[in-house]
Design a protein around this motif. Structure first.
Motif, PDB file in Angstrom:
ATOM      1  N   LEU A  28     -43.806  63.543 -11.216  1.00 52.03           N
ATOM      2  CA  LEU A  28     -42.486  62.920 -10.625  1.00 52.03           C
ATOM      3  C   LEU A  28     -42.030  63.821  -9.438  1.00 52.03           C
ATOM      4  O   LEU A  28     -41.574  63.579  -8.526  1.00 52.03           O
ATOM      5  N   GLY A  29     -42.269  65.315  -9.928  1.00 50.97           N
ATOM      6  CA  GLY A  29     -41.847  66.478  -9.005  1.00 50.97           C
ATOM      7  C   GLY A  29     -42.532  66.152  -7.729  1.00 50.97           C
ATOM      8  O   GLY A  29     -42.044  66.583  -6.519  1.00 50.97           O
ATOM      9  N   PHE A  30     -43.856  65.946  -7.869  1.00 50.95           N
ATOM     10  CA  PHE A  30     -44.781  65.970  -6.557  1.00 50.95           C
ATOM     11  C   PHE A  30     -44.415  64.756  -5.633  1.00 50.95           C
ATOM     12  O   PHE A  30     -44.141  65.036  -4.391  1.00 50.95           O
ATOM     13  N   GLN A  31     -43.994  63.665  -6.415  1.00 52.67           N
ATOM     14  CA  GLN A  31     -43.493  62.552  -5.365  1.00 52.67           C
ATOM     15  C   GLN A  31     -42.331  62.754  -4.783  1.00 52.67           C
ATOM     16  O   GLN A  31     -41.824  62.107  -3.800  1.00 52.67           O
ATOM     17  N   ALA A  32     -41.420  63.460  -5.500  1.00 52.84           N
ATOM     18  CA  ALA A  32     -40.042  63.824  -5.120  1.00 52.84           C
ATOM     19  C   ALA A  32     -40.303  64.762  -3.550  1.00 52.84           C
ATOM     20  O   ALA A  32     -39.494  64.515  -2.943  1.00 52.84           O
ATOM     21  N   PHE A  33     -41.266  65.427  -3.692  1.00 53.78           N
ATOM     22  CA  PHE A  33     -41.702  66.235  -2.526  1.00 53.78           C
ATOM     23  C   PHE A  33     -42.289  65.665  -1.274  1.00 53.78           C
ATOM     24  O   PHE A  33     -42.053  65.601  -0.135  1.00 53.78           O
ATOM     25  N   ALA A  34     -43.079  64.549  -1.939  1.00 49.67           N
ATOM     26  CA  ALA A  34     -43.821  63.611  -1.193  1.00 49.67           C
ATOM     27  C   ALA A  34     -43.256  62.613  -0.365  1.00 49.67           C
ATOM     28  O   ALA A  34     -43.524  62.303   0.988  1.00 49.67           O
ATOM     29  N   GLN A  35     -42.140  61.797  -0.866  1.00 52.65           N
ATOM     30  CA  GLN A  35     -41.647  60.941  -0.458  1.00 52.65           C
ATOM     31  C   GLN A  35     -40.586  61.097   0.857  1.00 52.65           C
ATOM     32  O   GLN A  35     -40.736  60.587   2.044  1.00 52.65           O
ATOM     33  N   PRO A  36     -39.851  62.290   1.060  1.00 48.08           N
ATOM     34  CA  PRO A  36     -39.118  62.730   2.107  1.00 48.08           C
ATOM     35  C   PRO A  36     -39.891  62.879   3.480  1.00 48.08           C
ATOM     36  O   PRO A  36     -39.474  62.618   4.327  1.00 48.08           O
TER      37      PRO A  36
END
Length: 641
Positions: free
Chosen positions: A375-383
């Motif tokens: 989840l943390g990785f996707q939080a950085f990846a999406q923006p």
């Protein structure tokens, strides 16, 4: 005819006193030579012992303003961003850059013989930097030792991490920097090793959060860059955007402002890159020894750059995926140890010192940790626009590998190298899998040159290229990759032709659609995975939009939804029975209760209190070895060479 007489000894000089002087000088020279040889061969009667003064390196709080922390070892982006994150916490920090050929030569000069080239590169890179501080910047050796510290990672692995710190010490001593401090993040300690009133480097949550932010941001930038660069229309546009993005994120980390806002600013840089994703590129999955597959310089002959020049789109292994593997290891080992009888006092054991943090809670925490990482990785990846990027499923990798390589074996990537090759082949993740490792690396070579031969035989069509790096064999390295890349490019071209024929389209029709619909031509658009090649996946993604009207597509979606509902209805009785069985199972109920306790503590803000024992083992890979109260490793004096 006079016969020549072969002389077997030096001529005798006549001259009395002169002869005596010559004899004495010759004897003195022979004695000196004998003494030196005895010292070199280690047979001297009284050997001088070197006492290592760096076994307990410390940085005191009073030194903090004057000491510069040197870092290196990850990708170029990650080293740069970690520098910004730790600099924002008040540390003087310097990224000494990616090891190069000059570092290799220095490493060979001052290192032991027969080391793997990552050792030579990383050790030589540090020593070379210190030599330049002394010889070019005018600092004395004493000033370098006093005012600089190297911060690096350690572990209990069989080779790389286990030997690096010793190699650092030897090379530093021989280069004239005896006593230079190498602060080692050690796998066998706890977070409390770096706490105290007089500790100059606070290993507190802010320290670790800063490092993790730098690493994950670097992962996101790397993944996005390797995804876009092979298709850029203007050469160099991606690298230019990456450099600007790194500066933006660096400033956010250093100033401790919102990093997600910084990532969103970087999004516009990548959106502006013009791409042509209908170019045929062979998807190349890079696996192997951790350092060799992640470094981006001379240490692996700039493998990633060379593959792109040969027509590849690189699928790199992220550091975040390695953290997922570490979490999986703890969960797997805990599940295995759960059924052991008696007390288990192993490194990851279940001895009662964990208190209430027992088996079920640890496994529950590992599931939460894995979910939090993803989840943390996707939080950085999406923006930033890194869409549809999936971290590896560690359970799947372990499952497909276990019949060929035990999940309990450690060293290198363990079973992951085998599992990733199978997944790449069976699920069409890549056209070619490249395994890169140092020359003579036993964990990787044993897998790549042994087990993988069975895999390639069992799965026909697999393109697997195992290459070794020694630092001075680039021609052979490149030649081997070129042979396999030729096959991979052919496979990618045939794949695109097959998909076009299957969908009844021509490349011109697809290109015309992309020109009319800029959304699908954007650098940040990435087609969903169906086959290995990006161009073929793009055809699959746009084919329904080209061949069918909006109404037809709506009808197709309705049909698919109806089919899904029908399947659910058919399988419902069995599914309900299975759910009921699991829900009423005592073991499931017990684990659910433990999960609830963990979640309760998270909600109450007691996560650190509950998870500290686990963090001391999992994040204990990032603790200094200089704490006398927990250190378990003892060292014997090392004899002088």
């Amino acid at each position: 005819m006079e016969t020549a007489v072969q002389r077997t000894r030096l001529p005798i000089m006549n001259g009395g006193a002169k002869q005596s002087v010559v004899d004495e000088a010759l004897e003195a020279e022979l004695r000196a030579f004998e003494e030196a040889e005895r010292e070199r061969l280690g047979i001297k009667a009284e050997r001088k012992q070197w006492v290592d003064s760096m076994l307990n390196p410390q940085v005191k709080r009073s030194e903090r303003e004057n000491v510069t922390l040197l870092i290196s070892g990850l990708t170029a982006a990650q080293d740069f961003l970690v520098e910004g994150a730790l600099g924002g916490l008040g540390y003087k920090i310097k990224n000494i850059g990616c090891p190069d050929q000059e570092g290799l030569q220095v490493g060979k000069e001052f290192g032991n013989r027969g080391q793997c080239n990552p050792t030579y590169f990383t050790v030589g890179n540090l020593v070379n930097y210190l030599i330049k501080l002394r010889d070019e910047k005018g600092l004395t050796s004493e000033e370098v030792v006093k005012n600089y510290v190297f911060l690096t990672a350690g572990a209990c692995g069989p080779c790389r991490f286990g030997m690096y710190v010793t190699e650092y010490r030897k090379a530093l001593r021989d280069a004239g920097f005896d006593g230079f401090r190498v602060m080692l993040f050690q796998q066998t300690g706890g977070l409390s090793q770096a706490t105290g009133d007089d500790v100059g480097i606070d290993m507190n949550p802010a320290f670790f959060v800063g490092i993790v932010k730098g690493i994950v941001c670097g992962d996101v930038l790397n993944a996005l860059g390797y995804r876009i660069r092979p298709y850029e229309v203007v050469p160099g546009a991606t690298n230019k955007a990456l450099e600007e993005a790194k500066r933006i994120i660096y400033k956010a980390l250093h100033d401790q402002t919102n990093v997600f806002v910084a990532l969103y600013k970087c999004r516009k840089l990548f959106e502006a890159i013009e791409v042509d994703r209908l170019r045929v590129r062979a998807k190349a999955s890079i696996i192997g020894e951790f350092w060799a597959m992640t470094t981006e310089g001379d240490g692996n002959y700039q493998l990633q750059k060379f593959l792109e020049s040969e027509g590849a789109e690189n699928d790199i292994q992220l550091t975040t995926a390695w953290l997922l593997y570490n979490v999986w290891e703890v969960r797997h080992d805990t599940q295995d140890r759960e059924v052991l009888r008696g007390v288990d006092e192993g490194t990851m054991g279940l001895k009662d010192h964990q208190g209430e943090f027992d088996v079920a809670k640890r496994i529950a925490t590992m599931r939460l940790a894995e979910g939090a990482l993803k989840l943390g990785f996707q939080a950085f990846a999406q923006p930033i626009g890194l869409h549809d990027y999936h971290l590896p499923d560690m359970d799947l990798v372990a499952q497909v590998a276990e019949d060929y390589y035990s999940n309990d074996l450690r060293g290198g990537e363990g079973h992951m190298e085998v599992g990733k090759l199978i997944v790449n082949t069976v699920r069409a993740k890549a056209h070619i899998t490249v395994s890169v490792k140092p020359f003579g690396c036993m964990p990787s070579s044993g897998v790549s040159d042994g087990v993988q031969s069975l895999i390639t035989g069992k799965y026909p069509g697999t393109i697997f290229c195992a290459v070794e790096t020694s630092g001075d064999g680039a021609a052979n390295f490149y030649s081997r990759i070129q042979m396999y890349m030729f096959k991979a490019r052919i496979a990618a071209e045939q794949e695109l032709e097959r998909v076009l024929a299957e969908e009844g389209l021509t490349i011109e029709q697809v290109r015309a659609f992309l020109d009319a619909n800029p959304k699908y031509k954007s650098a940040l658009y990435y087609p969903p995975h169906r086959v290995a090649g990006t161009a073929a996946n793009l055809v699959y993604a746009v084919a329904p939009l080209i061949k069918k009207s909006a109404a037809e597509r709506v009808i197709d979606k309705a049909k698919h939804a109806a089919e899904a509902l029908r399947d659910v209805a058919v399988n419902a009785p069995g599914t309900i029975a299975e759910v009921y069985r699991k829900a009423t199972d005592p073991e499931t109920i017990a684990k659910a209760r433990e999960d609830a306790l963990v979640l309760r503590d998270i909600v109450r803000g007691k996560a650190m209190e509950r998870f500290r024992p686990l963090l001391q083992q999992l994040l204990g890979k990032a603790v200094f070895e200089n704490n006398p109260e927990i250190r378990t490793t003892t060292y014997e004096p090392i004899a002088a060479e």
